[in-house]
Design an enzyme around this catalytic site. Structure first.
Site, PDB file in Angstrom:
ATOM      1  N   GLU A 135     -16.373  17.841   4.742  1.00 48.34           N
ATOM      2  CA  GLU A 135     -17.661  18.472   4.410  1.00 48.34           C
ATOM      3  C   GLU A 135     -17.936  19.717   5.253  1.00 48.34           C
ATOM      4  OE1 GLU A 135     -17.777  14.163   3.317  1.00 48.34           O
ATOM      5  OE2 GLU A 135     -17.202  15.310   5.096  1.00 48.34           O
ATOM      6  N   ARG A 137       0.836  -1.210   0.000  1.00 49.10           N
ATOM      7  CA  ARG A 137       0.000   0.000   0.000  1.00 49.10           C
ATOM      8  C   ARG A 137       0.863   1.251   0.000  1.00 49.10           C
ATOM      9  NH1 ARG A 137      -0.882   3.181   4.501  1.00 49.10           N
ATOM     10  NH2 ARG A 137      -2.723   4.549   4.465  1.00 49.10           N
ATOM     11  N   GLU A 165     -17.012   1.448   3.875  1.00 48.35           N
ATOM     12  CA  GLU A 165     -16.778   2.683   4.634  1.00 48.35           C
ATOM     13  C   GLU A 165     -17.219   3.935   3.889  1.00 48.35           C
ATOM     14  OE1 GLU A 165     -12.728   2.787   5.868  1.00 48.35           O
ATOM     15  OE2 GLU A 165     -13.001   1.271   7.440  1.00 48.35           O
ATOM     16  N   GLU A 225      -6.280   7.961   0.547  1.00 47.83           N
ATOM     17  CA  GLU A 225      -6.370   6.500   0.624  1.00 47.83           C
ATOM     18  C   GLU A 225      -7.749   6.188   1.175  1.00 47.83           C
ATOM     19  OE1 GLU A 225      -7.138   3.456   1.852  1.00 47.83           O
ATOM     20  OE2 GLU A 225      -5.497   3.148   3.267  1.00 47.83           O
TER      21      GLU A 225
END
Length: 668
Positions: A341, A265, A365, A356
């Site tokens: 947000e 990753r 998720e 990620e």
């Protein structure tokens, strides 16, 4: 001589109205009173003679009388302290005495207390004013209660309800109705359910049904809108609770340690960013869900002018700040502890977004929604409209830029077998009753596990593709796909395996396959995402040259928007009779034997299977099986061991498949 002075110390006396009491004896008497062992003092003259040296002793004796439920003596002692000793009560003393007046409904003492309070510094205290109003209401002096009510500066619906309750209790229903309209129409205080109940009670006492009916009609007109708003409010509260739990889970460093230890990753992001220094040079970068800030530091090292690292977890943001300072990058990276947000704007226009965001089976998720929100609100585009133009698409830089979700059938080699065999023979004990207490023992939920490439019985098929430059949030609510698996060799299918690939492309689609790739495939190095395994209710046994058609649906959960319901529907397996007939002839198998195998396979294969799997909640599943009545053993019941050596056709077929698999190892 010194011993004599020592004995004389506690014998110093003082004169108080011809009554001589030693200080030592007075203190001993007070201690006895506080231990509730004193003789009750009911005579007012004796109360007058009690020595009160200071306010502390006075408050102790007041507390003592109240503990012994001698409220009258407490009120009398209070009056003595004010009149005779000119003590100044504190806030707690006033509260205590008002509570006594309210409990015993002593309105005269309450009026005296009110006069004392008006001369003190606590007269404007809201708690004192509320207690005075409650005391008057309890004593039935509603006029005095209304006077206190009018002194309130910021009256709430609770204050109005309290006074309306007093009016109804003491038989003043008309005042309740008048106060209701004053609250709603004059003071613009919104009534609640208690307010309406008190209003209708007053209407009943007055027998004023017209007023009650009028308000009822008014409520009926507002009900639909009110209920709709309440439902929306409850959904918003539920979403907030889900988000709170989600971000709290990322407060634990162990989660971030797991991701940092995932070298495939981290290496993919490092290579993608460092190989694109020409893109990051002097650019403003936004890291959505920055965590420990690892990607932000990569971007800063690649030459970014400024990096905004946004994360909603306070503890992890503090850790990220420390790590950034350790690497001397604090002048380039700004950590912002907020939901993306909740940010109105940044000081500079955003040129590049990195994140990620991927979860299990790519979409778990739902963090992708936050990345899309950041792209639509902050990315530096020349124009803003609903559709991104091809020219704008070429200028957008989001890492990763594309994501692909794959699916392939697999054979289980240990998970189901262990559940079915381990507990049934556990050190010569049958422990199968423990299965219902083991999480996901029925395999109705997704299993996140790494499998070997040899467990895949067919090549993977692409079922979803995501272009982060153009994808919309609405596109993520429900995703459907259809694929067919042509079976090259007779095999066993236990379920379906899902994994994803991500690409870091900088400009056009032609460069995607040449760009850096992050894969979670079983053929690649292990990652913390592993693979997502969806088990069928029971294994199926397709034969060579069969076609297994599969419908797959990903739908965002209605109860938790961060989870998805994954539905797999297997239609009737398509049989290639012509090819199978030729191959059977080449193998010198008779048509009669081939027909019997076909019938046996149909009786052991699901013709329709619908299964819903959720990560946190087991869903009900249904599977319909078709059986051929022409089989001699179609009516037999009871389960046989696998493999079984009996003459039953189904058992023969299963044994043949397993033997062939063990001998040739053809499941790839």
């Amino acid at each position: 001589m010194s011993m004599l002075n020592f004995l004389r110390r506690p014998l110093k006396v003082f004169i108080d109205s011809r009554l001589f009491i030693c200080r030592y004896q007075s203190q001993r008497l007070l201690d006895i009173l506080n231990k509730k062992t004193a003789i009750e003092t009911e005579n007012n003259d004796e109360l007058e003679k009690l020595p009160l040296e200071n306010t502390i002793e006075w408050n102790k004796k007041l507390k003592f009388y109240r503990m012994r439920n001698e409220e009258k003596n407490a009120l009398k002692l209070f009056e003595i302290g004010i009149r005779k000793y000119q003590f100044q009560p504190d806030y707690i003393t006033y509260i205590s005495m008002l509570e006594i007046c309210k409990d015993i409904k002593d309105v005269d003492s309450g009026h005296y207390m009110h006069r004392v309070i008006n001369k003190s510094s606590v007269r404007d205290n809201s708690r004192i004013q509320t207690l005075l109003m409650e005391m008057y209401m309890k004593c039935g002096d509603v006029d005095s209660a209304r006077e206190m009510f009018d002194l309130f500066k910021n009256r709430t619906v609770v204050d109005y309800n309290a006074l309306m309750t007093a009016y109804n209790t003491h038989q003043y229903p008309q005042r309740t109705i008048d106060l209701f309209y004053e609250m709603r129409d004059k003071d613009k205080v919104k009534p609640n359910n208690v307010s309406y109940m008190l209003f209708f009670q007053a209407c009943i006492k007055l027998q004023s049904f017209e007023q009650g009916k009028a308000l009822h009609e008014e409520l009926k007109q507002k009900t639909s809108t009110y209920m709709k708003n309440k439902i929306m409010d409850s959904e918003q509260i539920e979403d907030n609770n889900i988000d709170k739990q989600y971000f709290e889970s990322y407060e634990k460093f162990q989660v971030h340690e797991l991701m940092l230890r995932d070298r495939p990753r981290v290496s993919a992001y490092y290579d993608a960013i460092m190989n694109s220094k020409h893109l990051f040079e002097n650019k403003v970068v936004l890291d959505v869900g920055s965590g420990t800030g690892i990607l932000s530091m990569f971007a800063a090292k690649a030459g970014a002018k400024c990096v905004y690292a946004v994360d909603a977890c306070p503890a992890i943001c503090h850790l990220a700040i420390e790590l950034i300072k350790c690497n001397h990058l604090q002048d380039k990276i700004q950590v912002i502890n907020k939901h993306i947000e909740d940010i109105d704007k940044f000081d500079e226009n955003i040129d590049i977004i990195i994140s990620e965001w991927m979860g299990f089976y790519l979409f778990h998720e739902s963090m992708l929604e936050s990345v899309i929100y950041a792209r639509d609100h902050f990315l530096n585009l020349s124009t803003r409209n609903n559709d991104i133009t091809p020219e704008q698409n070429e200028s957008i830089v989001i890492f990763p830029s594309h994501a692909y979700l794959y699916c392939a059938p697999f054979i289980d080699q240990h998970i189901r077998i262990e559940l079915n065999t381990m507990w049934k023979d556990y050190f010569d004990l049958n422990m199968s009753s423990i299965l219902p207490h083991i999480k996901n023992s029925n395999l109705k939920e997704c299993v996140f596990e790494t499998i070997e490439p040899s467990q895949l019985v067919h090549d993977a098929q692409l079922i979803q593709s995501i272009d982060l430059r153009t994808i919309r949030i609405d596109d993520l609510h429900t995703m459907r796909s259809f694929c067919e698996f042509d079976i090259d060799n007779t095999c066993i299918i236990s379920g379906f395996c899902f994994w994803f690939d991500c690409y870091f492309s900088s400009n056009n689609n032609s460069s995607i396959l040449r760009s850096t790739r992050l894969t979670t495939s079983p053929h690649a190095s292990k990652t913390h995402w592993k693979q997502t395994l969806v088990f069928l209710p029971e294994d199926i046994y397709p034969l060579k040259d069969d076609v297994v058609p599969v419908n797959i649906k990903l739908k965002q959960s209605s109860t938790n928007r961060r989870h998805y319901n994954l539905t797999i529907s297997i239609k009737k397996i398509k049989e290639n009779l012509h090819n199978n007939s030729e191959k059977n002839q080449e193998e010198n198998l008779s048509n009669q034997s081939d027909t019997k195998r076909r019938r046996r396979r149909r009786s052991s294969t699901m013709s329709s299977d619908k299964r819903r799997i959720s990560e946190n909640e087991a869903m009900d599943t249904t599977s319909d099986s078709t059986s051929s009545d022409s089989d001699n053993d179609s009516n037999e019941s009871g389960e046989h061991p696998i493999p079984c050596s009996c003459d039953r056709d189904r058992c023969k077929l299963i044994k043949t498949i397993i033997d062939k698999y063990n001998e040739e190892n053809i499941v790839e």
